[in-house]
Design a protein around this motif. Structure first.
Motif, short mmCIF file in Angstrom:
data_model
loop_
_atom_site.label_atom_id
_atom_site.label_comp_id
_atom_site.label_asym_id
_atom_site.label_seq_id
_atom_site.Cartn_x
_atom_site.Cartn_y
_atom_site.Cartn_z
N GLY A 5 -8.90 59.05 22.91
CA GLY A 5 -7.47 59.39 22.89
C GLY A 5 -6.57 58.18 23.01
O GLY A 5 -5.56 58.07 22.31
N TYR A 46 -2.58 58.25 22.51
CA TYR A 46 -2.17 59.30 23.43
C TYR A 46 -2.24 58.82 24.88
O TYR A 46 -3.06 57.97 25.23
N SER A 47 -1.39 59.38 25.73
CA SER A 47 -1.44 59.06 27.16
C SER A 47 -2.55 59.87 27.83
O SER A 47 -3.03 60.87 27.28
N GLN A 104 -1.56 63.52 28.24
CA GLN A 104 -1.67 64.29 27.00
C GLN A 104 -3.13 64.63 26.70
O GLN A 104 -3.45 65.74 26.27
#
Length: 248
Positions: free
Chosen positions: A107, A112-113, A116
């Motif tokens: 991710g 993405y964090s 998330q």
């Protein structure tokens, strides 16, 4: 630091070899370059040879697995004064252990964090993600030139050179996903899914190499080397090599 350690070890082995091969090999320098052992004279003069080396390649790209294996070379030597010119054709076979990545590794690579990623896992009831990447085979076919510079004539050399060619790679990726499957009684079971894919490609390859070779017999040398090996679209591999070569 790795290169410094390699050079220190090589010089130590070099000193040991000198003590076995000759009572005082530095006579070559005290005699103004006139010293030469008759048993090694013409060793590399228009001579053919072979070498076999074990290698371990440390990936410059942290996302790629390290490589290990062996290289076999056919060599042609020509002497120009004290310098030895070496032409080579090299083939090899290498492979790797698996490199593992979890859901957060993947991710983050996509931007993405962690929050998330965790939200996605919870929403899909995913408990575990494992992506495994490995080189099943890596087969280089290379042509090269190496310049051997004498430390002690006919006995020890510092070498540097380069190679160019193609590497045939087989890269396998396997993805494993574990999910919660809820039952009617509010319990759950874990369901595992797995998928894999293999990519075959032929990658333009080039390398730069340096190291030491020193005589352990009339026709046999011990080789310690370092090679910067670049193929595919990844950062170069740092390859440590050790082996033997012989002339005939």
């Amino acid at each position: 630091m790795k290169i410094n350690l390699f050079i220190t070890c090589a010089l130590g082995l070099l000193t040991c070899a000198f003590s076995v091969q000759a009572s005082d090999p530095w006579n070559y320098y005290r005699a103004g370059g006139a010293y030469s052992s008759p048993s090694y004279t013409q060793k590399y003069d228009s001579t053919f040879g072979m070498s076999i080396k074990g290698v371990y390649g440390i990936a410059g790209d942290s996302d790629m697995p390290n490589l290990g294996g062996g290289l076999l070379s056919l060599n042609s030597y020509t002497e120009t004064g004290d310098i030895v010119h070496e032409l080579s054709l090299t083939a090899g076979l290498m492979s790797s252990d698996a490199k593992h990545f979890n859901a957060f590794d993947i991710g983050r690579e996509w931007g993405y964090s962690d929050a998330q990623i965790q939200h996605f896992l919870n929403e899909k009831n995913i408990t575990n993600v494992d992506l495994k990447i490995k080189y099943q085979t890596s087969i280089p076919l290379l042509a090269g030139y190496t310049l051997n510079l004498p430390l002690v004539q006919e006995k020890a050399y510092f070498f540097l050179g380069g190679k160019i060619g193609v590497t045939f790679n087989s890269l396998k990726a396997t993805a494993t996903i574990d999910r919660k499957i809820w039952q009617y009684d509010s319990t759950y079971r874990i369901e595992r899914g797995r998928a894999s894919a293999t990519e075959f490609n032929a990658d333009f390859t080039f390398s730069a190499t340096l190291g030491f070779r020193f005589a352990i017999g009339n026709t046999t040398d011990l080789i310690l080397g370092y090679e910067l090996l670049k193929f595919h679209d990844t950062d170069p591999y740092h390859v440590i090599q050790a082996g033997i070569s012989w002339t005939f």
